[in-house]
Design a protein around this motif. Structure first.
Motif, PDB file in Angstrom:
ATOM      1  N   ILE A 129      -3.614  -1.244   2.432  1.00 30.74           N
ATOM      2  CA  ILE A 129      -3.370  -2.073   3.612  1.00 30.74           C
ATOM      3  C   ILE A 129      -2.911  -3.442   3.117  1.00 30.74           C
ATOM      4  CG2 ILE A 129      -4.368  -3.068   5.700  1.00 30.74           C
ATOM      5  CD1 ILE A 129      -6.584  -0.794   5.356  1.00 30.74           C
ATOM      6  N   ALA A 130      -1.699  -3.832   3.465  1.00 32.89           N
ATOM      7  CA  ALA A 130      -1.094  -5.040   2.905  1.00 32.89           C
ATOM      8  C   ALA A 130      -1.375  -6.305   3.714  1.00 32.89           C
ATOM      9  CB  ALA A 130       0.416  -4.854   2.783  1.00 32.89           C
ATOM     10  N   GLY A 131      -1.765  -6.147   4.972  1.00 31.72           N
ATOM     11  CA  GLY A 131      -1.954  -7.314   5.830  1.00 31.72           C
ATOM     12  C   GLY A 131      -0.668  -7.649   6.569  1.00 31.72           C
ATOM     13  N   THR A 163       0.672   0.170   4.421  1.00 37.78           N
ATOM     14  CA  THR A 163       0.975  -0.303   5.771  1.00 37.78           C
ATOM     15  C   THR A 163       0.494  -1.743   5.907  1.00 37.78           C
ATOM     16  OG1 THR A 163      -1.157   0.524   6.598  1.00 37.78           O
ATOM     17  CG2 THR A 163       0.754   1.966   6.868  1.00 37.78           C
ATOM     18  N   ALA A 164       1.007  -2.425   6.910  1.00 34.88           N
ATOM     19  CA  ALA A 164       0.561  -3.797   7.153  1.00 34.88           C
ATOM     20  C   ALA A 164      -0.839  -3.816   7.747  1.00 34.88           C
ATOM     21  CB  ALA A 164       1.539  -4.508   8.087  1.00 34.88           C
ATOM     22  N   THR A 165      -1.140  -2.835   8.599  1.00 36.81           N
ATOM     23  CA  THR A 165      -2.416  -2.830   9.306  1.00 36.81           C
ATOM     24  C   THR A 165      -3.197  -1.553   9.027  1.00 36.81           C
ATOM     25  OG1 THR A 165      -1.403  -1.840  11.268  1.00 36.81           O
ATOM     26  CG2 THR A 165      -1.466  -4.240  11.162  1.00 36.81           C
ATOM     27  N   GLN A 171      -0.359   5.170   8.177  1.00 36.26           N
ATOM     28  CA  GLN A 171      -0.509   5.719   6.826  1.00 36.26           C
ATOM     29  C   GLN A 171      -0.445   7.245   6.829  1.00 36.26           C
ATOM     30  OE1 GLN A 171      -3.977   4.050   4.930  1.00 36.26           O
ATOM     31  NE2 GLN A 171      -3.169   1.968   4.992  1.00 36.26           N
ATOM     32  N   GLU A 172      -1.185   7.856   7.718  1.00 37.43           N
ATOM     33  CA  GLU A 172      -1.230   9.322   7.740  1.00 37.43           C
ATOM     34  C   GLU A 172       0.079   9.916   8.250  1.00 37.43           C
ATOM     35  OE1 GLU A 172      -4.732  10.647   9.768  1.00 37.43           O
ATOM     36  OE2 GLU A 172      -6.085   9.743   8.290  1.00 37.43           O
ATOM     37  N   SER A 173       0.656   9.322   9.300  1.00 36.50           N
ATOM     38  CA  SER A 173       1.901   9.874   9.853  1.00 36.50           C
ATOM     39  C   SER A 173       3.045   9.737   8.850  1.00 36.50           C
ATOM     40  CB  SER A 173       2.262   9.190  11.176  1.00 36.50           C
ATOM     41  OG  SER A 173       2.524   7.813  10.994  1.00 36.50           O
TER      42      SER A 173
END
Length: 203
Positions: free
Chosen positions: A170-172, A118-120, A125-127
């Motif tokens: 987490i990609a930012g 995810t970006a943030t 992530q969980e969903s």
């Protein structure tokens, strides 16, 4: 024993996690990790506007997955970036084409697992992983996650992805952050864990 790692990666984050997953699979005797990507649905023009052309060219050596490969694998680990708390459209379209496999029960009893990016930190992530599980359950797959025996699961020393549902990174907001060592360790653990379960089921 073949463990298929099927993923979509736009900027390379999920690909890096897939490599770590494959490394974990390789630690299990007799297990072979096979990396495959799902077909791209975006045009070259759109990819260029998104700044993803270079990353896509770097991943061009990874073959596109066929439905037959899903049927012959002993376990399948899926990787997808998150799109608004769910899997990306490329992965959804690929899975929507598996109806014949579902009718024939070709994936019933295989181990299935999911990892994501995810970006943030709280970007779904969980969903994403949990909603992905629904498709795997419809196919009759046996779901494996990332158990708390992975010690990095409980770290509070740094911001990191990872949940009992599966490894994540987490990609930012601009994709500037690549997977950290602890996130890659979680992916490697998950790969080994899935391969170990598949080995037990096939013995």
């Amino acid at each position: 024993m073949k463990v298929l790692v099927v993923y979509y990666s736009l900027y390379g984050h999920v690909h890096r996690m897939a490599e770590a997953i494959a490394a974990g699979i390789g630690e299990v005797a007799g297990a072979e990790a096979v990396l495959r990507r799902v077909p791209e649905t975006l045009s070259a023009d759109i990819l260029e506007k998104m700044g993803a052309t270079a990353a896509q060219k770097a991943l061009a050596h990874i073959p596109v997955c066929t439905l037959d490969e899903l049927a012959t694998a002993d376990a399948i680990i899926f990787g997808t970036p998150t799109r608004f708390g769910n899997m990306c459209g490329q992965m959804r379209q690929f899975l929507d084409a598996t109806g014949q496999l579902w009718q024939q029960g070709k994936l019933v009893g295989k181990v299935g697992s999911v990892f994501t990016s995810t970006a943030t930190q709280h970007g779904g992530q969980e969903s994403t992983i949990l909603s992905f599980h629904t498709t795997l359950l419809h196919h009759g797959m046996i779901i494996a996650g990332l158990p708390y025996t992975f010690a990095g699961q409980t770290t509070i020393d740094e911001m990191a992805g990872g949940s009992p549902y599966g490894a994540s990174t987490i990609a930012g907001g601009r994709g500037e952050r690549m997977p950290s060592e602890i996130e890659l360790a979680g992916a490697k653990f998950q790969g080994k864990y899935v391969a170990e379960i598949a080995a037990k089921l096939s013995s």
